[in-house]
Design an enzyme around this catalytic site. Structure first.
Site, short mmCIF file in Angstrom:
data_model
loop_
_atom_site.label_atom_id
_atom_site.label_comp_id
_atom_site.label_asym_id
_atom_site.label_seq_id
_atom_site.Cartn_x
_atom_site.Cartn_y
_atom_site.Cartn_z
N ARG A 121 1.42 -0.48 -4.00
CA ARG A 121 0.61 -2.05 -3.45
C ARG A 121 0.90 -1.99 -2.16
O ARG A 121 -0.06 -2.34 -1.37
CB ARG A 121 1.46 -3.09 -4.26
CG ARG A 121 0.57 -4.32 -4.18
CD ARG A 121 0.80 -5.40 -5.32
NE ARG A 121 -0.08 -6.60 -5.17
CZ ARG A 121 0.77 -7.74 -5.09
NH1 ARG A 121 1.99 -7.87 -5.10
NH2 ARG A 121 -0.03 -9.01 -5.17
N HIS A 176 -2.47 -2.20 0.23
CA HIS A 176 -2.65 -3.42 1.00
C HIS A 176 -2.82 -3.00 2.40
O HIS A 176 -3.40 -3.76 3.42
CB HIS A 176 -1.86 -4.41 0.70
CG HIS A 176 -2.22 -5.12 -0.34
ND1 HIS A 176 -1.70 -6.53 -0.97
CD2 HIS A 176 -2.51 -4.59 -1.57
CE1 HIS A 176 -2.13 -6.62 -1.95
NE2 HIS A 176 -2.63 -5.70 -2.71
N ASP A 177 -1.92 -2.15 3.17
CA ASP A 177 -1.67 -1.92 4.58
C ASP A 177 -2.81 -1.02 4.65
O ASP A 177 -3.56 -1.49 5.88
CB ASP A 177 -0.60 -0.97 4.58
CG ASP A 177 -0.43 -0.59 6.08
OD1 ASP A 177 -0.32 -1.60 6.76
OD2 ASP A 177 -0.16 0.51 6.44
N GLY A 202 -6.67 0.05 8.71
CA GLY A 202 -6.31 1.47 8.48
C GLY A 202 -4.70 1.33 8.11
O GLY A 202 -4.09 0.58 8.24
N ASN A 232 -0.68 -10.94 -0.30
CA ASN A 232 0.59 -10.35 0.35
C ASN A 232 1.56 -10.79 0.04
O ASN A 232 3.09 -10.33 0.23
CB ASN A 232 0.61 -9.69 1.68
CG ASN A 232 -0.55 -8.59 2.09
OD1 ASN A 232 -0.81 -8.12 0.97
ND2 ASN A 232 -1.10 -8.62 3.17
N HIS A 279 -2.19 0.76 -11.89
CA HIS A 279 -1.94 -0.42 -12.76
C HIS A 279 -1.22 0.09 -13.79
O HIS A 279 -0.85 -0.78 -14.77
CB HIS A 279 -2.93 -1.23 -13.08
CG HIS A 279 -3.80 -1.86 -11.88
ND1 HIS A 279 -4.88 -2.83 -11.80
CD2 HIS A 279 -3.45 -2.15 -10.67
CE1 HIS A 279 -5.26 -2.96 -10.83
NE2 HIS A 279 -4.08 -2.83 -9.98
#
Length: 326
Positions: free
Chosen positions: A61, A65-66, A71, A94, A192
Site C-alpha cells: 500500500r 500510494h508513493d 512518481g 495515507n 487486496h
C-alpha cells in the site's frame, strides 16, 4: 536537407537523453557502490516478516500510494517541518498507511554500511517485493537507481491516489494518468488478497450508500449483514479492522478475484471491476486460472508501477534520513 539533418540529429539527441535516463534505472544498480544493498534489505525483511506477516500488505500500500504521487520517489515518507505544512502523510488516503518505522529501520542499517548511497525510494520498492515473496507471494524484478524527491504535498495525494469508493471511470482515469491500463488495475487490485481495512473505508456501503440509510445493492446482502452485525456496528466506527480477503489475509492467492465475482469485494473499487466488460473478463480469467500465471502477471504490473515517474541521475537526492529532506 540541412533542416532535415538537424531534425534527425535533434531526435537522436533526445532519444539519447531518454536512453541514458532509462539506463540509470537498472538491475544491480548498487553492485559497485553498495554491493550488499539488496541482500541487506531482504535480510531485514525476513527477520521481521515472521512475526509481522501483515507488513507485506502495509508495504504494498505504501509503495502504491508513493508511486501515484510524483512518481516512485519516497515522497510519502517525508515529515512536515512546520505546523502549516501539509505533506502526503497527513492526506486522508495515507492516514492508515503503515510501515514507516520499518523503512526507517532498513535505511538505518544501510546507512551504517553505505552512507548516502541507497535511496529511500528504492528501499520501499525492494522491501515491498521482498516482503510479498517472504509470505509465499510472487516475486519480480526490481531495477534500482531511483532518487528521492524533495516535495511532498497532501493535496496531490488526495487528488491522485485511487480511492476505495471510486467507480470504474475514476479508477481507470487515475491509473491511466500513471501510464497503467485496465489489466494493471485488475492485477494491482489483486493485492487486496492480503491485508485489512478500517470500516470507515467502506461503511457507507453498509449504512448510507445513497444518503437515505440504504445498503449498496452491488454488495452481497448476506455478506453485508454479517459485516453490520459482527464487525462494523455503525457508520461512525473508524477503528475496527476487517480482512479484505476473509480467512486468508496473509496468504497471496486467487480468492480475492473469486470474492469479487461473488459480490463480496469489500470496497466500491472492487465492485467497480465488474462494471467494465474488459475488467470483468480479466477478473474471471484470474479467478479461474493458475496461481502461477497470476504471480507472473502481478509481478509485471508491480515492476511497471515501480517505474512511474522515477527520478534518476542528478534529479532529486539520496536522503540520509527518509523522513527528512537533506
Amino acid at each position: 536537407m540541412a533542416r532535415l539533418g538537424l531534425a534527425v540529429v535533434t531526435i537522436f539527441v533526445i532519444l539519447g537523453f531518454v536512453s541514458i535516463s532509462e539506463a540509470q534505472l537498472k538491475l544491480g544498480f548498487y553492485d559497485k557502490t553498495c554491493p550488499n544493498a539488496e541482500k541487506i534489505v531482504q535480510a531485514v525483511v525476513n527477520q521481521h516478516i515472521r512475526n509481522v506477516p501483515s507488513l507485506a500488505a502495509g508495504l504494498i500500500r505504501m509503495h502504491f500510494h508513493d508511486c501515484f504521487v510524483r512518481g516512485c520517489d519516497g515522497s510519502i515518507l517525508i515529515n512536515a517541518t512546520s505546523s502549516n505544512q501539509q505533506v502526503e502523510k497527513v492526506a486522508p488516503p495515507n492516514l492508515t498507511v503503515r510501515g514507516f518505522d520499518f523503512i526507517d529501520l532498513v535505511k538505518t542499517v544501510l546507512e551504517r554500511k553505505c552512507p548516502g548511497v541507497v535511496s529511500c525510494a528504492d528501499i520501499i520498492t525492494l522491501a515491498t517485493r521482498d516482503s510479498v515473496a517472504a509470505i509465499g507471494g510472487p516475486t519480480w524484478n526490481v531495477p534500482t537507481g531511483r532518487r528521492d524527491g524533495r516535495i511532498s504535498n497532501a493535496t496531490e495525494a488526495l487528488n491522485n491516489i485511487p480511492p476505495p469508493f471510486g467507480n470504474f471511470t475514476t479508477l481507470i482515469t487515475l491509473f491511466g494518468n500513471q501510464g497503467l491500463d485496465v489489466k494493471d488495475l485488475v492485477l494491482l487490485s489483486g493485492a487486496h488478497t492480503i491485508g485489512v481495512s478500517h470500516c470507515s473505508s467502506f461503511s457507507n456501503r453498509l449504512f448510507n450508500f445513497t444518503g437515505v440509510g440504504d445498503q449498496d445493492p452491488s454488495l452481497d446482502s448476506e455478506y453485508a449483514d454479517n459485516l453490520k452485525s459482527r464487525r462494523c456496528l455503525s457508520i461512525t466506527d473508524n477503528t475496527t479492522k476487517v480482512e479484505m480477503d476473509p480467512g486468508s489475509r496473509n496468504t497471496f492467492d486467487l480468492s480475492y478475484f473469486k470474492l469479487v465475482l461473488k459480490r463480496r469485494g469489500l470496497f466500491e473499487s472492487d465492485s467497480a471491476l465488474t462494471k467494465d466488460p474488459t475488467a470483468l473478463g480479466q477478473v474471471r480469467g484470474f479467478a479461474e486460472g493458475s496461481l502461477q500465471d497470476f504471480f507472473v502477471e502481478f509481478g509485471k504490473s508491480m515492476e511497471k508501477m515501480g517505474r512511474i515517474g522515477v527520478k534518476t541521475g542528478s534529479d532529486g537526492e539520496i536522503r540520509r534520513t527518509c523522513s527528512v529532506v537533506n
